[in-house]
Motif scaffolding. Structure first.
Motif, PDB file in Angstrom:
ATOM      1  N   ALA A   1       0.824  -1.210   0.000  1.00  0.00           N
ATOM      2  CA  ALA A   1       0.000   0.000   0.000  1.00  0.00           C
ATOM      3  C   ALA A   1       0.857   1.258   0.000  1.00  0.00           C
ATOM      4  CB  ALA A   1      -0.940  -0.007   1.202  1.00  0.00           C
TER       5      ALA A   1
ATOM      6  N   GLN B   1       4.249  -0.491  -5.755  1.00  0.00           N
ATOM      7  CA  GLN B   1       3.510   0.242  -4.732  1.00  0.00           C
ATOM      8  C   GLN B   1       2.166   0.704  -5.293  1.00  0.00           C
ATOM      9  OE1 GLN B   1       4.318   4.000  -1.662  1.00  0.00           O
ATOM     10  NE2 GLN B   1       5.767   3.526  -3.273  1.00  0.00           N
ATOM     11  N   SER B   2       1.097   0.487  -4.514  1.00  0.00           N
ATOM     12  CA  SER B   2      -0.239   0.878  -4.970  1.00  0.00           C
ATOM     13  C   SER B   2      -0.643   2.261  -4.480  1.00  0.00           C
ATOM     14  CB  SER B   2      -1.275  -0.138  -4.481  1.00  0.00           C
ATOM     15  OG  SER B   2      -1.433  -0.047  -3.069  1.00  0.00           O
ATOM     16  N   HIS B   3       0.142   2.834  -3.558  1.00  0.00           N
ATOM     17  CA  HIS B   3      -0.172   4.140  -2.964  1.00  0.00           C
ATOM     18  C   HIS B   3      -1.564   4.144  -2.331  1.00  0.00           C
ATOM     19  CE1 HIS B   3       3.433   5.905  -4.746  1.00  0.00           C
ATOM     20  NE2 HIS B   3       3.116   5.285  -5.864  1.00  0.00           N
ATOM     21  N   GLY B   4      -2.010   2.959  -1.902  1.00  0.00           N
ATOM     22  CA  GLY B   4      -3.306   2.862  -1.245  1.00  0.00           C
ATOM     23  C   GLY B   4      -4.496   2.980  -2.181  1.00  0.00           C
ATOM     24  N   LYS B   5      -4.260   2.902  -3.506  1.00  0.00           N
ATOM     25  CA  LYS B   5      -5.339   3.057  -4.482  1.00  0.00           C
ATOM     26  C   LYS B   5      -5.700   1.699  -5.081  1.00  0.00           C
ATOM     27  CE  LYS B   5      -3.891   7.758  -5.639  1.00  0.00           C
ATOM     28  NZ  LYS B   5      -3.420   8.673  -6.709  1.00  0.00           N
TER      29      LYS B   5
ATOM     30  N   GLU C   1      -3.487  -1.012  -7.322  1.00  0.00           N
ATOM     31  CA  GLU C   1      -3.249  -2.337  -6.750  1.00  0.00           C
ATOM     32  C   GLU C   1      -3.595  -3.424  -7.766  1.00  0.00           C
ATOM     33  OE1 GLU C   1      -4.430  -3.355  -2.531  1.00  0.00           O
ATOM     34  OE2 GLU C   1      -5.971  -4.450  -3.644  1.00  0.00           O
TER      35      GLU C   1
ATOM     36  N   TRP D   1       0.059  -6.512   0.552  1.00  0.00           N
ATOM     37  CA  TRP D   1      -0.436  -5.674   1.643  1.00  0.00           C
ATOM     38  C   TRP D   1      -1.490  -4.779   1.001  1.00  0.00           C
ATOM     39  CZ3 TRP D   1       2.626  -0.912   3.758  1.00  0.00           C
ATOM     40  CH2 TRP D   1       1.842  -0.252   4.704  1.00  0.00           C
ATOM     41  N   PRO D   2      -2.779  -5.123   1.151  1.00  0.00           N
ATOM     42  CA  PRO D   2      -3.831  -4.449   0.387  1.00  0.00           C
ATOM     43  C   PRO D   2      -4.035  -2.994   0.800  1.00  0.00           C
ATOM     44  CG  PRO D   2      -4.582  -6.566   1.250  1.00  0.00           C
ATOM     45  CD  PRO D   2      -3.307  -6.218   1.955  1.00  0.00           C
ATOM     46  N   SER D   3      -4.587  -2.233  -0.130  1.00  0.00           N
ATOM     47  CA  SER D   3      -4.972  -0.863   0.166  1.00  0.00           C
ATOM     48  C   SER D   3      -6.147  -0.887   1.139  1.00  0.00           C
ATOM     49  CB  SER D   3      -5.372  -0.128  -1.114  1.00  0.00           C
ATOM     50  OG  SER D   3      -6.416  -0.823  -1.772  1.00  0.00           O
TER      51      SER D   3
ATOM     52  N   ASN E   1     -12.833  -4.284   5.887  1.00  0.00           N
ATOM     53  CA  ASN E   1     -11.448  -4.086   6.313  1.00  0.00           C
ATOM     54  C   ASN E   1     -11.264  -4.876   7.596  1.00  0.00           C
ATOM     55  OD1 ASN E   1      -9.000  -3.151   7.370  1.00  0.00           O
ATOM     56  ND2 ASN E   1      -9.228  -1.178   6.345  1.00  0.00           N
TER      57      ASN E   1
END
Length: 358
Positions: free
Chosen positions: A91, A120-124, A128, A146-148, A215
């Motif tokens: 994330a 890296q997904s940057h939490g998006k 992801e 490590w999911p967003s 979540n």
């Protein structure tokens, strides 16, 4: 030593290689100069110069200007090993929970003679999904994810489950589905955090989180929050829960929460970045932390700007990363059995909790 099938410089080079291999010319020994070699082999200096160049090209000697050439020894032959290729989708790397995790993942994969491709997904969620597809196209052997922190797990992760693709979830789980996952024992560590607040005399404690639906980490922390009150025989105040905190509305949401619950003396916040925004909003509202209201959360850097350190639950990122790699190795080897590993964290006492005013 003349041999009509090879040039003289090659014959000299071969003879010097033999001497290095047998130890006649030991590692670290100085090689005879080109002029000395011309006398030994009775050839021109051009010939010995080329012979020495071959030794240097083959990595058998090192040439030091003004000092001469020195023997390095016979090059080692290493057998190429088949290594596992791990993919990782994370994330972010700036958050307190993340930096050490990623470093340890890399080290652990390296120690197991594998290689790691990290995106890296940057939490998006959309990034992801793209990252998962790219790593699958690169034919990695398995995925560490490590999911967003979205409202639901993305379709690409659910597709991995359907395909029985080797992967491990970090800090999340998919309830009712067969996966391997590793994370913190959120229920237990939340109860430890609440026990500390109770020990400081706090009874009216608010709960602040982003939307917990889907979540698992947030849901488990809420579960621990509820259980800790039940264990102490303290009534739950659901009106003191803010479970849909939004960054752009947080100030107004906190105003409403505190106006409806004027007896609150502490807030439990499920994650650090949200806790920072809560802390900033409280400051803007004129509340002093922890004099007027205490604040406790999961994860925190050593200190905030101004030297403030949150009282927080520190997750064991090193242990989580090591367990994640071990789980993925088993999955790649064909072990499809679902496993969920929960690890303890540590309660770190900082500057944001004080005893309740009498």
């Amino acid at each position: 030593m003349k041999n009509g099938t090879k040039p003289m410089y090659q014959q000299i080079s071969d003879d010097l290689k033999r001497q290095i291999a047998t130890g006649e010319l030991a590692v670290g020994a100085k090689l005879p100069t080109e002029m000395e070699l011309t006398k030994v082999y009775k050839v021109s200096r051009i010939t010995t110069k080329r012979a020495v160049e071959i030794l240097a090209e083959d990595g058998l000697i090192i040439r030091r200007p003004g000092r001469g050439s020195f023997v390095l020894g016979e090059p080692q032959k290493y057998e190429r090993k088949q290594t596992a290729m791990f993919g990782a989708v994370v994330a972010g790397i700036a958050a307190p929970f993340g930096q050490c995790l990623i470093e340890t993942l890399s080290e652990e994969v390296w120690e197991r003679e594998g290689s790691l491709l990290l995106l890296q997904s940057h939490g998006k969620p959309d990034l992801e999904a793209d990252a998962i597809l790219k790593l699958k196209q690169l034919d990695v052997d398995g995925l560490l994810i490590w999911p967003s922190a979205g409202e639901y797990l993305g379709a690409e992760i659910l597709q991995l489950i359907v395909e029985r693709y080797p992967f491990v979830l970090i800090d999340r789980q998919v309830k009712g589905m067969e996966t391997k996952s590793v994370g913190t024992n959120n229920v237990k560590m939340t109860k430890e955090a609440l026990a500390y607040l109770f020990s400081q005399g706090h009874r009216d404690i608010g709960f602040v989180s982003m939307e917990p639906s889907f979540n698992s980490s947030v849901e488990e922390r809420l579960e621990g929050f509820i259980e800790s009150h039940a264990d102490q025989g303290i009534a739950i105040q659901r009106e003191a829960w803010l479970v849909d905190a939004k960054t752009d509305l947080l100030y107004e949401q906190l105003v409403d929460l505190l106006q409806r619950n004027p007896t609150l003396t502490a807030l439990f916040v499920t994650e650090y970045e949200l806790a920072v925004r809560v802390w900033e909003s409280l400051q803007s509202l004129g509340y002093r932390v922890p004099t007027d209201i205490s604040l406790i959360c999961f994860d925190s850097p050593e200190e905030l700007a101004g030297g403030v350190c949150f009282t927080h639950v520190k997750q064991d990122e090193v242990a989580i990363a090591k367990e994640a790699v071990a789980l993925l190795k088993r999955a790649i080897a064909g072990d499809a059995k679902p496993e969920r590993v929960l690890l303890d964290g540590e309660l770190v006492l900082g500057d944001t909790v004080a005893a309740r005013k009498q």
